[in-house]
Design an enzyme around this catalytic site. Structure first.
Site, PDB file in Angstrom:
ATOM      1  N   ARG A  10      44.929  38.238  46.635  1.00 49.88           N
ATOM      2  CA  ARG A  10      44.969  37.001  47.431  1.00 49.88           C
ATOM      3  C   ARG A  10      46.369  36.698  47.935  1.00 49.88           C
ATOM      4  O   ARG A  10      46.540  35.978  48.919  1.00 49.88           O
ATOM      5  CB  ARG A  10      44.373  35.842  46.632  1.00 49.88           C
ATOM      6  CG  ARG A  10      42.852  35.837  46.701  1.00 49.88           C
ATOM      7  CD  ARG A  10      42.231  35.070  45.583  1.00 49.88           C
ATOM      8  NE  ARG A  10      42.235  35.848  44.361  1.00 49.88           N
ATOM      9  CZ  ARG A  10      42.120  35.357  43.149  1.00 49.88           C
ATOM     10  NH1 ARG A  10      41.996  34.071  42.979  1.00 49.88           N
ATOM     11  NH2 ARG A  10      42.142  36.142  42.091  1.00 49.88           N
ATOM     12  N   GLU A  17      46.296  38.237  27.692  1.00 54.79           N
ATOM     13  CA  GLU A  17      45.785  37.676  26.428  1.00 54.79           C
ATOM     14  C   GLU A  17      45.415  38.811  25.465  1.00 54.79           C
ATOM     15  O   GLU A  17      45.753  38.788  24.296  1.00 54.79           O
ATOM     16  CB  GLU A  17      44.572  36.799  26.741  1.00 54.79           C
ATOM     17  CG  GLU A  17      44.179  35.905  25.598  1.00 54.79           C
ATOM     18  CD  GLU A  17      43.003  35.015  25.983  1.00 54.79           C
ATOM     19  OE1 GLU A  17      42.590  35.052  27.158  1.00 54.79           O
ATOM     20  OE2 GLU A  17      42.510  34.303  25.091  1.00 54.79           O
TER      21      GLU A  17
HETATM   22  P1  AMP Z   1      49.045  34.809  35.570  1.00 52.70           P
HETATM   23  O1  AMP Z   1      49.701  36.159  35.466  1.00 52.70           O
HETATM   24  O2  AMP Z   1      48.426  34.364  34.288  1.00 52.70           O
HETATM   25  O3  AMP Z   1      50.000  33.766  36.119  1.00 52.70           O
HETATM   26  O4  AMP Z   1      47.832  34.950  36.564  1.00 52.70           O
HETATM   27  C1  AMP Z   1      48.039  34.951  37.896  1.00 52.70           C
HETATM   28  C2  AMP Z   1      46.978  35.690  38.665  1.00 52.70           C
HETATM   29  O5  AMP Z   1      45.666  35.491  38.134  1.00 52.70           O
HETATM   30  C3  AMP Z   1      46.967  35.180  40.067  1.00 52.70           C
HETATM   31  O6  AMP Z   1      47.135  36.302  40.912  1.00 52.70           O
HETATM   32  C4  AMP Z   1      45.623  34.525  40.264  1.00 52.70           C
HETATM   33  O7  AMP Z   1      45.004  35.072  41.384  1.00 52.70           O
HETATM   34  C5  AMP Z   1      44.811  34.809  39.032  1.00 52.70           C
HETATM   35  N1  AMP Z   1      44.320  33.605  38.331  1.00 52.70           N
HETATM   36  C6  AMP Z   1      44.647  33.210  37.078  1.00 52.70           C
HETATM   37  N2  AMP Z   1      44.001  32.117  36.692  1.00 52.70           N
HETATM   38  C7  AMP Z   1      43.224  31.761  37.740  1.00 52.70           C
HETATM   39  C8  AMP Z   1      42.288  30.685  37.971  1.00 52.70           C
HETATM   40  N3  AMP Z   1      42.018  29.740  37.032  1.00 52.70           N
HETATM   41  N4  AMP Z   1      41.672  30.617  39.172  1.00 52.70           N
HETATM   42  C9  AMP Z   1      41.935  31.555  40.118  1.00 52.70           C
HETATM   43  N5  AMP Z   1      42.772  32.592  39.950  1.00 52.70           N
HETATM   44  C10 AMP Z   1      43.417  32.702  38.777  1.00 52.70           C
END
Ligand code: AMP
Length: 178
Positions: free
Chosen positions: A66, A103
């Site tokens: 995205r 996780e």
């Molecule tokens: P993080 O590495 O945990 O910050 O996760 C980021 C990536 O996971 C991003 O590229 C988002 O597209 C996806 N992502 C994580 N949580 C969500 C959520 N609740 N809704 C949509 N996309 C999410």
């Protein structure tokens, strides 16, 4: 805060909240319903790009997948080039790889080694800042190639996951907070 007079309510009313996707307990913020709306898409790109207008950004880096949809138009708006960060094995030429913890287990992302020249001013764009693991790895890749990381721009920041704490010292902007 939303830029150029676009309210948080404008965006939130166009983002679909999907409970228990991709697994139980996760509330997924589905931006496809925002992107399909011409005014919504334009406002999203405007709001992501506005804080960095005139900042001399030379390369916008978008994180698969995205981050590609948002990062391409942001690059065009800022007069910058675009470069993708992808999941392992997708980029055809020589790459630099960074791994980060999830996780359960680890994940990795890659960038072409010639995507950024040393000293170029870079903006990283993605849709959601959650735990910050992906963004931190992206920042490491940019710096690993000698790029100057000017900032990271997100459409949505999940404040309760404190991803921003993994990006201490960086300029982090988010259009919306949940
Ligand atoms: P993080 O590495 O945990 O910050 O996760 C980021 C990536 O996971 C991003 O590229 C988002 O597209 C996806 N992502 C994580 N949580 C969500 C959520 N609740 N809704 C949509 N996309 C999410």
């Amino acid at each position: 805060m939303p830029q150029q007079g676009t309210s948080a309510e404008f965006f939130k009313s166009r983002i679909r909240n999907v409970p228990d996707f991709p697994k139980p307990g996760i509330l997924f913020y589905d931006i496809t319903t925002l992107l399909r709306d011409p005014e919504g898409f334009k406002a999203a790109i405007d709001s992501l790009a506005a804080p960095f207008a005139g900042a001399g950004i030379e390369v916008v880096v978008g994180i698969e997948s995205r981050g590609f949809i948002l990062g391409g138009p942001v690059a065009d708006r800022l007069g910058a080039g675009f470069c993708p960060i992808r999941k392992p094995g997708k980029l055809p030429a020589a790459t630099l790889r960074e791994s980060f913890s999830l996780e359960y287990g680890t994940d990795s992302i890659e960038i072409h080694t010639d995507a950024i020249r040393p000293g170029q001013r870079v903006l990283v764009v993605d849709d959601v800042l959650a735990t910050g693991g992906t963004a931190k790895a992206a920042a490491s890749l940019v710096k690993g190639l000698g790029g100057t990381l000017h900032g990271l721009a997100f459409l949505i920041e999940l404040d309760f996951l404190s991803g921003r704490e993994k990006l201490t010292g960086e300029q982090v902007t988010s259009v919306l907070h949940y």
